[in-house]
Design a protein around this motif. Structure first.
Motif, PDB file in Angstrom:
ATOM      1  N   HIS A   1       0.831  -1.196   0.000  1.00 41.38           N
ATOM      2  CA  HIS A   1       0.000   0.000   0.000  1.00 41.38           C
ATOM      3  C   HIS A   1       0.864   1.244   0.000  1.00 41.38           C
ATOM      4  CE1 HIS A   1      -3.527   2.390   0.586  1.00 41.38           C
ATOM      5  NE2 HIS A   1      -3.088   2.893   1.729  1.00 41.38           N
ATOM      6  N   ALA A   2       0.567   2.171  -0.911  1.00 42.81           N
ATOM      7  CA  ALA A   2       1.361   3.383  -1.027  1.00 42.81           C
ATOM      8  C   ALA A   2       1.146   4.290   0.162  1.00 42.81           C
ATOM      9  CB  ALA A   2       0.995   4.104  -2.327  1.00 42.81           C
ATOM     10  N   GLN A   3       2.123   5.150   0.416  1.00 47.03           N
ATOM     11  CA  GLN A   3       1.993   6.119   1.492  1.00 47.03           C
ATOM     12  C   GLN A   3       0.969   7.177   1.132  1.00 47.03           C
ATOM     13  OE1 GLN A   3       3.577   5.822   4.459  1.00 47.03           O
ATOM     14  NE2 GLN A   3       4.236   3.855   3.642  1.00 47.03           N
ATOM     15  N   PRO A   4       0.321   7.788   2.159  1.00 49.69           N
ATOM     16  CA  PRO A   4      -0.721   8.762   1.884  1.00 49.69           C
ATOM     17  C   PRO A   4      -0.269   9.933   1.033  1.00 49.69           C
ATOM     18  CG  PRO A   4      -0.820   8.041   4.177  1.00 49.69           C
ATOM     19  CD  PRO A   4       0.417   7.452   3.588  1.00 49.69           C
ATOM     20  N   SER A   5       1.060  10.237   1.039  1.00 51.18           N
ATOM     21  CA  SER A   5       1.529  11.390   0.286  1.00 51.18           C
ATOM     22  C   SER A   5       1.743  11.086  -1.192  1.00 51.18           C
ATOM     23  CB  SER A   5       2.843  11.910   0.899  1.00 51.18           C
ATOM     24  OG  SER A   5       3.821  10.879   0.882  1.00 51.18           O
ATOM     25  N   ALA A   6       1.738   9.798  -1.554  1.00 48.62           N
ATOM     26  CA  ALA A   6       1.987   9.425  -2.941  1.00 48.62           C
ATOM     27  C   ALA A   6       0.847   9.902  -3.829  1.00 48.62           C
ATOM     28  CB  ALA A   6       2.163   7.915  -3.049  1.00 48.62           C
ATOM     29  N   ARG A   7       1.212  10.347  -5.023  1.00 48.48           N
ATOM     30  CA  ARG A   7       0.194  10.818  -5.958  1.00 48.48           C
ATOM     31  C   ARG A   7       0.208   9.932  -7.198  1.00 48.48           C
ATOM     32  NH1 ARG A   7      -2.168  15.620  -5.373  1.00 48.48           N
ATOM     33  NH2 ARG A   7      -2.382  15.913  -7.617  1.00 48.48           N
ATOM     34  N   ALA A   8      -0.992   9.658  -7.689  1.00 46.16           N
ATOM     35  CA  ALA A   8      -1.131   8.789  -8.855  1.00 46.16           C
ATOM     36  C   ALA A   8      -0.718   9.533 -10.125  1.00 46.16           C
ATOM     37  CB  ALA A   8      -2.572   8.315  -8.967  1.00 46.16           C
ATOM     38  N   GLY A   9      -0.209   8.766 -11.082  1.00 43.09           N
ATOM     39  CA  GLY A   9       0.207   9.344 -12.346  1.00 43.09           C
ATOM     40  C   GLY A   9      -0.784   9.062 -13.463  1.00 43.09           C
ATOM     41  N   THR A  10      -0.330   9.291 -14.690  1.00 42.20           N
ATOM     42  CA  THR A  10      -1.195   9.144 -15.869  1.00 42.20           C
ATOM     43  C   THR A  10      -1.732   7.730 -16.006  1.00 42.20           C
ATOM     44  OG1 THR A  10       0.088  10.853 -16.995  1.00 42.20           O
ATOM     45  CG2 THR A  10      -1.300   9.437 -18.365  1.00 42.20           C
ATOM     46  N   ARG A  11      -0.901   6.748 -15.689  1.00 40.89           N
ATOM     47  CA  ARG A  11      -1.312   5.356 -15.836  1.00 40.89           C
ATOM     48  C   ARG A  11      -2.523   5.039 -14.965  1.00 40.89           C
ATOM     49  NH1 ARG A  11       2.789   0.192 -15.088  1.00 40.89           N
ATOM     50  NH2 ARG A  11       1.225  -1.461 -15.275  1.00 40.89           N
ATOM     51  N   ALA A  12      -2.535   5.596 -13.756  1.00 44.47           N
ATOM     52  CA  ALA A  12      -3.665   5.345 -12.852  1.00 44.47           C
ATOM     53  C   ALA A  12      -4.952   5.968 -13.393  1.00 44.47           C
ATOM     54  CB  ALA A  12      -3.362   5.880 -11.464  1.00 44.47           C
ATOM     55  N   TRP A  13      -4.848   7.152 -13.977  1.00 46.49           N
ATOM     56  CA  TRP A  13      -6.055   7.810 -14.505  1.00 46.49           C
ATOM     57  C   TRP A  13      -6.583   7.072 -15.740  1.00 46.49           C
ATOM     58  CZ3 TRP A  13      -8.636  10.957 -11.557  1.00 46.49           C
ATOM     59  CH2 TRP A  13      -7.971  11.685 -10.573  1.00 46.49           C
ATOM     60  N   ILE A  14      -5.683   6.550 -16.563  1.00 49.59           N
ATOM     61  CA  ILE A  14      -6.133   5.727 -17.688  1.00 49.59           C
ATOM     62  C   ILE A  14      -6.790   4.455 -17.160  1.00 49.59           C
ATOM     63  CG2 ILE A  14      -5.421   4.444 -19.744  1.00 49.59           C
ATOM     64  CD1 ILE A  14      -3.116   6.433 -20.063  1.00 49.59           C
ATOM     65  N   GLY A  15      -6.206   3.878 -16.108  1.00 49.73           N
ATOM     66  CA  GLY A  15      -6.805   2.712 -15.477  1.00 49.73           C
ATOM     67  C   GLY A  15      -8.187   3.008 -14.936  1.00 49.73           C
ATOM     68  N   LEU A  16      -8.383   4.208 -14.384  1.00 50.31           N
ATOM     69  CA  LEU A  16      -9.697   4.603 -13.897  1.00 50.31           C
ATOM     70  C   LEU A  16     -10.711   4.633 -15.034  1.00 50.31           C
ATOM     71  CD1 LEU A  16     -11.559   5.708 -11.666  1.00 50.31           C
ATOM     72  CD2 LEU A  16     -10.730   8.002 -12.237  1.00 50.31           C
ATOM     73  N   ALA A  17     -10.296   5.118 -16.209  1.00 52.83           N
ATOM     74  CA  ALA A  17     -11.204   5.129 -17.357  1.00 52.83           C
ATOM     75  C   ALA A  17     -11.621   3.706 -17.733  1.00 52.83           C
ATOM     76  CB  ALA A  17     -10.522   5.816 -18.550  1.00 52.83           C
ATOM     77  N   VAL A  18     -10.678   2.770 -17.634  1.00 55.64           N
ATOM     78  CA  VAL A  18     -11.003   1.378 -17.921  1.00 55.64           C
ATOM     79  C   VAL A  18     -11.993   0.838 -16.885  1.00 55.64           C
ATOM     80  CG1 VAL A  18     -10.040  -0.955 -18.076  1.00 55.64           C
ATOM     81  CG2 VAL A  18      -8.826   0.962 -19.116  1.00 55.64           C
ATOM     82  N   LEU A  19     -11.822   1.220 -15.621  1.00 57.12           N
ATOM     83  CA  LEU A  19     -12.740   0.782 -14.564  1.00 57.12           C
ATOM     84  C   LEU A  19     -14.115   1.434 -14.688  1.00 57.12           C
ATOM     85  CD1 LEU A  19     -10.435   0.796 -11.402  1.00 57.12           C
ATOM     86  CD2 LEU A  19     -11.253  -1.180 -12.687  1.00 57.12           C
TER      87      LEU A  19
END
Length: 510
Positions: free
Chosen positions: A4-22
């Motif tokens: 699990h990532a730390q609370p300060s970590a921020r998602a990048g472009t790959r995560a937002w593309i993954g969100l579109a797939v979801l």
């Protein structure tokens, strides 16, 4: 397995593309709940389905989703959320083809049941994966807003999409919508979506899984029957039986080292307050959707396709409310944002108290848009609080609880407020003189029946009946909207008390 990532970590472009797939399967799952209503006349004629079989074709999908959500959410925590999502996508694809090619009512009922089982793996998996993909509170809140907006959008456009397909293709086409969406998920999911599972999770307790199914299904079935036929002995017994099994389920969870549902989650005021608020909010929202649809078709006399198009303004309002809520919550406490939205939604319900038979669509659509804008901050931010207030290894279980509350809220809204509106309708309808006794009894029981009878009655008799039935229906709808406004104001007070210590997301992200 990713840590699990730390609370300060921020998602990048790959995560937002993954969100579109979801988001795509999320739209499809909601759309699949409403798109079928448009196809019922055609598939009923082609398959020779009886009225009871049509009810099972319609309801079995939601029954199976509601019954196994908790099990599937917890299973995802154990075996891996991405793995369960991809297994569910494969099953949903196959069941969609089976449904489209069904040659008998029994075959279609089985296919719809399989679709419900597969759908129950998809919804909690998508939401719990979002918590892993977007550990930053502000990004997570926006991602959940997009996810929830996708779900609302799918439900809103379902009737219009169904009507458009049926104008050109056969009834099975409404099920084939799932094929390209699931293929895209299966191709892109392994690359874009992270895997996560609870490394300390124990074995799945099959007895608890069976008890959860035996608790939820009778309650949902009983509530739906009450919505259709009013409070009668048999559906009330179903609800009581489900409640009794739920007590056994809860006792078993307290005795297990690795329970199916971790009851300790309810010790967090944020979790319990957000879950309760969402349940009550969904009760009013689905009651309004029920009456909104009835008004368009039976009072205004619109075709199902045209009525479906009038959901589009509400879908646009849903997008606005969903996207604005997390942005405002970055600077203001979520409790205040939710409460302010609920006051706005209550004003929308209040405006509908002035709706009449001759009001036209302007007041109805305007009031509905105000409701959609105001209530969506509750849905978005409470969902964020539900999944954000639990440890990462419990996100699947929390997501399943959120979805189960949504299913129960929808059923309760139609049952409770549907029964209330029907009681007002029966008390207020003034039956014209000369109406046969059997027709009078049927017309008093149901507005839809009265509308159908009026078409077959001669001249003034039919006209007087439909005018009186419309006025009685609107009177019942007025009572429901006024009570809904009061319920939302009560939820606003609950939110301000239980969630008052939750800080704005700007403070969480610092």
């Amino acid at each position: 397995m990713l840590t699990h990532a730390q609370p300060s970590a921020r998602a990048g472009t790959r995560a937002w593309i993954g969100l579109a797939v979801l988001a795509l399967p999320t739209i499809l799952l909601a759309l699949d709940m409403t798109v079928l209503y448009m196809a019922l006349p055609q598939l009923g004629a082609d398959l020779g389905a009886t009225g009871t079989e049509l009810l099972w074709i319609t309801d079995i999908y939601g029954f199976m989703i509601a019954g196994v959500l908790i099990t599937m959410g917890t299973l995802g925590d154990r075996v891996g959320r991405r793995r369960l999502l991809l297994i569910g996508a494969t099953a949903f694809l196959g069941a969609s083809v089976l449904a489209a090619l069904s040659t008998s009512p029994e075959m279609l009922i089985v296919a719809r049941a399989l679709l419900g089982l597969a759908g129950a793996t998809l919804t909690p998996s998508t939401l719990s994966l979002i918590t892993n993909m977007f550990p930053d509170p502000r990004q997570r809140s926006m991602a959940i807003a997009i996810w929830l907006m996708s779900f609302s959008l799918g439900g809103a456009i379902g009737p219009a999409v169904g009507g458009a397909l049926l104008e050109r293709f056969w009834w099975g086409s409404v099920f084939l919508l799932g094929v390209p969406v699931m293929l895209l998920l299966l191709v892109c999911g392994p690359w874009l979506l992270p895997e996560y599972r609870d490394p300390s999770a124990g074995r799945l307790d099959l007895i608890s899984a069976a008890l959860s199914l035996a608790a939820i299904l009778p309650v949902v079935h009983g509530v739906k029957q009450i919505a259709k036929d009013g409070p009668q002995v048999v559906p009330l017994l179903f609800v009581a039986a489900g409640a009794a099994v739920a007590v056994v389920f809860v006792r078993r969870q307290r005795s297990l080292a690795s329970p199916l549902l971790d009851l300790r989650l309810f010790a967090d005021r944020r979790f319990t307050g957000a879950l309760t608020s969402m349940l009550l909010g969904m009760v009013t929202l689905y009651a309004f959707t029920f009456y909104f649809t009835q008004y368009l078709q039976l009072v205004e006399g619109l075709s199902p396709f045209t009525a479906g198009l009038w959901f589009i303004p509400l879908a646009a309002a849903t997008i606005l409310g969903s996207m604005a809520a997390p942005l405002i919550a970055r600077r203001h406490p979520p409790a205040r944002v939710i409460a302010a939205g609920l006051v706005i939604a209550a004003a929308g319900y209040g405006s509908l108290a002035f709706l009449g038979v001759q009001s036209g669509l302007a007041l109805l659509i305007t009031g509905g848009v105000v409701v959609a804008i105001g209530i969506n901050p509750l849905l978005v931010l409470s969902t964020d609080l539900i999944v954000g207030s639990v440890p990462p290894q419990r996100a699947g279980s929390a997501s399943a609880m959120q979805e189960t509350c949504g299913e129960l809220g929808a059923s309760l809204g139609i049952a409770v407020f549907g029964t209330l509106g029907a009681a007002v309708y029966s008390a207020r309808i003034a039956l014209p003189e000369g109406l046969p006794h059997a027709a009078a009894t049927a017309a008093r029981d149901s507005f839809a029946t009265a509308a159908a009878l009026a078409q077959d009655l001669p001249g003034p008799l039919g006209t007087n009946l439909i005018v009186s039935a419309r006025e009685a229906f609107v009177a019942g709808m007025t009572v429901v909207t006024v009570i809904s406004a009061a319920v939302l104001l009560g939820i606003a007070g609950l939110v301000l008390v239980t969630l008052r210590r939750v800080r704005p997301h700007s403070a969480e992200g610092d």
